[in-house]
Motif scaffolding. Structure first.
Motif, PDB file in Angstrom:
ATOM      1  N   MET A 166       0.843  -1.201   0.000  1.00 58.71           N
ATOM      2  CA  MET A 166       0.000   0.000   0.000  1.00 58.71           C
ATOM      3  C   MET A 166       0.875   1.247   0.000  1.00 58.71           C
ATOM      4  SD  MET A 166      -2.967   1.087   2.706  1.00 58.71           S
ATOM      5  CE  MET A 166      -3.879   2.611   2.511  1.00 58.71           C
ATOM      6  N   MET A 167       0.562   2.197  -0.842  1.00 60.12           N
ATOM      7  CA  MET A 167       1.336   3.426  -0.958  1.00 60.12           C
ATOM      8  C   MET A 167       0.665   4.571  -0.201  1.00 60.12           C
ATOM      9  SD  MET A 167       3.861   2.569  -3.050  1.00 60.12           S
ATOM     10  CE  MET A 167       4.452   3.995  -3.917  1.00 60.12           C
ATOM     11  N   PHE A 168       1.494   5.384   0.443  1.00 60.92           N
ATOM     12  CA  PHE A 168       0.976   6.520   1.206  1.00 60.92           C
ATOM     13  C   PHE A 168       1.592   7.810   0.656  1.00 60.92           C
ATOM     14  CE2 PHE A 168       1.418   2.892   4.075  1.00 60.92           C
ATOM     15  CZ  PHE A 168       0.134   2.760   4.578  1.00 60.92           C
ATOM     16  N   PRO A 169       0.780   8.788   0.310  1.00 58.67           N
ATOM     17  CA  PRO A 169       1.363  10.090  -0.053  1.00 58.67           C
ATOM     18  C   PRO A 169       2.047  10.680   1.179  1.00 58.67           C
ATOM     19  CG  PRO A 169      -1.017  10.256   0.147  1.00 58.67           C
ATOM     20  CD  PRO A 169      -0.693   8.791   0.243  1.00 58.67           C
ATOM     21  N   ILE A 170       2.963  11.597   0.957  1.00 55.90           N
ATOM     22  CA  ILE A 170       3.815  12.087   2.049  1.00 55.90           C
ATOM     23  C   ILE A 170       3.004  12.662   3.218  1.00 55.90           C
ATOM     24  CG2 ILE A 170       4.143  14.384   1.020  1.00 55.90           C
ATOM     25  CD1 ILE A 170       7.054  14.272   2.091  1.00 55.90           C
ATOM     26  N   PHE A 189       1.617   9.730   5.129  1.00 56.31           N
ATOM     27  CA  PHE A 189       2.734   9.030   5.782  1.00 56.31           C
ATOM     28  C   PHE A 189       3.223   9.827   6.995  1.00 56.31           C
ATOM     29  CE2 PHE A 189       7.269   7.745   6.042  1.00 56.31           C
ATOM     30  CZ  PHE A 189       7.096   6.375   6.174  1.00 56.31           C
ATOM     31  N   SER A 190       3.219  11.149   6.876  1.00 53.40           N
ATOM     32  CA  SER A 190       3.613  12.018   7.990  1.00 53.40           C
ATOM     33  C   SER A 190       2.670  11.832   9.169  1.00 53.40           C
ATOM     34  CB  SER A 190       3.623  13.478   7.533  1.00 53.40           C
ATOM     35  OG  SER A 190       3.810  14.353   8.628  1.00 53.40           O
ATOM     36  N   ASP A 215       8.859   1.451   4.500  1.00 48.97           N
ATOM     37  CA  ASP A 215       9.507   2.717   4.833  1.00 48.97           C
ATOM     38  C   ASP A 215       9.266   3.101   6.294  1.00 48.97           C
ATOM     39  OD1 ASP A 215      10.514   3.112   2.226  1.00 48.97           O
ATOM     40  OD2 ASP A 215       8.566   3.905   1.585  1.00 48.97           O
ATOM     41  N   VAL A 216       8.177   2.610   6.866  1.00 54.18           N
ATOM     42  CA  VAL A 216       7.907   2.852   8.285  1.00 54.18           C
ATOM     43  C   VAL A 216       8.998   2.219   9.132  1.00 54.18           C
ATOM     44  CG1 VAL A 216       6.310   2.443  10.199  1.00 54.18           C
ATOM     45  CG2 VAL A 216       5.414   2.959   7.926  1.00 54.18           C
ATOM     46  N   THR A 247      14.592   6.957  13.797  1.00 57.85           N
ATOM     47  CA  THR A 247      14.084   7.573  15.019  1.00 57.85           C
ATOM     48  C   THR A 247      14.713   6.954  16.260  1.00 57.85           C
ATOM     49  OG1 THR A 247      11.968   8.002  13.917  1.00 57.85           O
ATOM     50  CG2 THR A 247      12.000   8.155  16.310  1.00 57.85           C
ATOM     51  N   GLY A 248      14.861   5.624  16.248  1.00 56.23           N
ATOM     52  CA  GLY A 248      15.465   4.932  17.391  1.00 56.23           C
ATOM     53  C   GLY A 248      16.909   5.338  17.609  1.00 56.23           C
TER      54      GLY A 248
END
Length: 243
Positions: free
Chosen positions: A1-5, A8-9, A45-46, A53-54
């Motif tokens: 599944m694709m998420f626009p930016i 996704f933000s 990408d998550v 982030t970690g």
């Protein structure tokens, strides 16, 4: 599944601006960019973003993270030990900065009005105390240097507050062209803090010609004030020699 930016933000809690910056740094590239330039991300990408982030949470810089992300395998123990040492050094610096802030707050409270150049000079000099001592011991006897810094140990608010008052008096004396007698009275108060230094200057007047390292020593006086002050000190030394 694709998420626009934008989606996704919202999904990850990372701002669009940050995602674009990560793209520029090649930390996290969008999985797909449309013909109109819209960025799209996938679920994988998550996971990549969670790694970034970690590592940021552990204090790694983006440059360090960039290098780690390029590696197929990590020596994670070595990386974490290295990061731990960096954070420990930062902790020492933070503690020093907190102590310096507490000192400067007390100093500011002791003097309601402080000219910026005086205040900045005192802070700068307090940050370089150890280096200043080493430098001065190349020109002065150790006991004189130790005496000077025992009195002004970087945290003695009462002493520095008094020093600020003397510096202010000297600046007023320069501005209003006080007589030598008036200026000498102020200088005597200054040298009373370090009497051994004054006695040494009486026997070694050439010390007045020493050029202090500007990286270590910050002067609260302008060049014109310094020239005037040196002249007044030299006149005072001559007077004491003739007594």
């Amino acid at each position: 599944m694709m998420f626009p930016i934008g989606q996704f933000s919202r999904k990850t809690g990372v701002s669009i601006r940050t995602l674009r910056y990560y793209d520029e740094m090649n930390l996290l590239k969008p999985s797909y960019i449309s013909g109109t330039g819209r960025r799209f991300y996938e679920n994988e990408d998550v996971i990549t973003l969670q790694k970034i982030t970690g590592l940021k949470t552990l204090g790694f810089s983006l440059k360090d993270i960039q290098q780690l992300m390029r590696q197929s395998q990590w020596d994670i123990t070595e990386s974490l030990e290295y990061q731990k040492e960096k954070l420990l050094h930062k902790l020492v610096d933070i503690k020093k900065n907190i102590e310096l802030l507490e000192y400067t707050i007390s100093l500011a409270q002791s003097n309601q009005v402080i000219e910026p150049e005086i205040f900045i000079a005192l802070i700068h000099n307090n940050l370089h105390i150890e280096s200043q001592q080493r430098w001065l011991k190349g020109y002065l006897p150790n006991e004189i240097v130790d005496e000077s810094y025992d009195v002004s140990n970087g945290q003695n608010v009462r002493y520095d507050a008094h020093l600020i008052n003397i510096i202010n008096q000297l600046k007023i004396a320069y501005k209003n062209q006080f007589t030598d007698i008036e200026v000498h009275t102020i200088l005597e108060e200054l040298f009373s803090q370090v009497p051994q230094l004054f006695n040494w200057l009486l026997t070694e007047p050439k010390l007045m010609d020493i050029q202090l390292d500007s990286k270590l020593f910050s002067s609260p006086f302008s060049k014109q004030e310094e020239k005037w002050l040196i002249e007044k000190i030299e006149n005072m030394l001559k007077e004491h020699k003739t007594k």
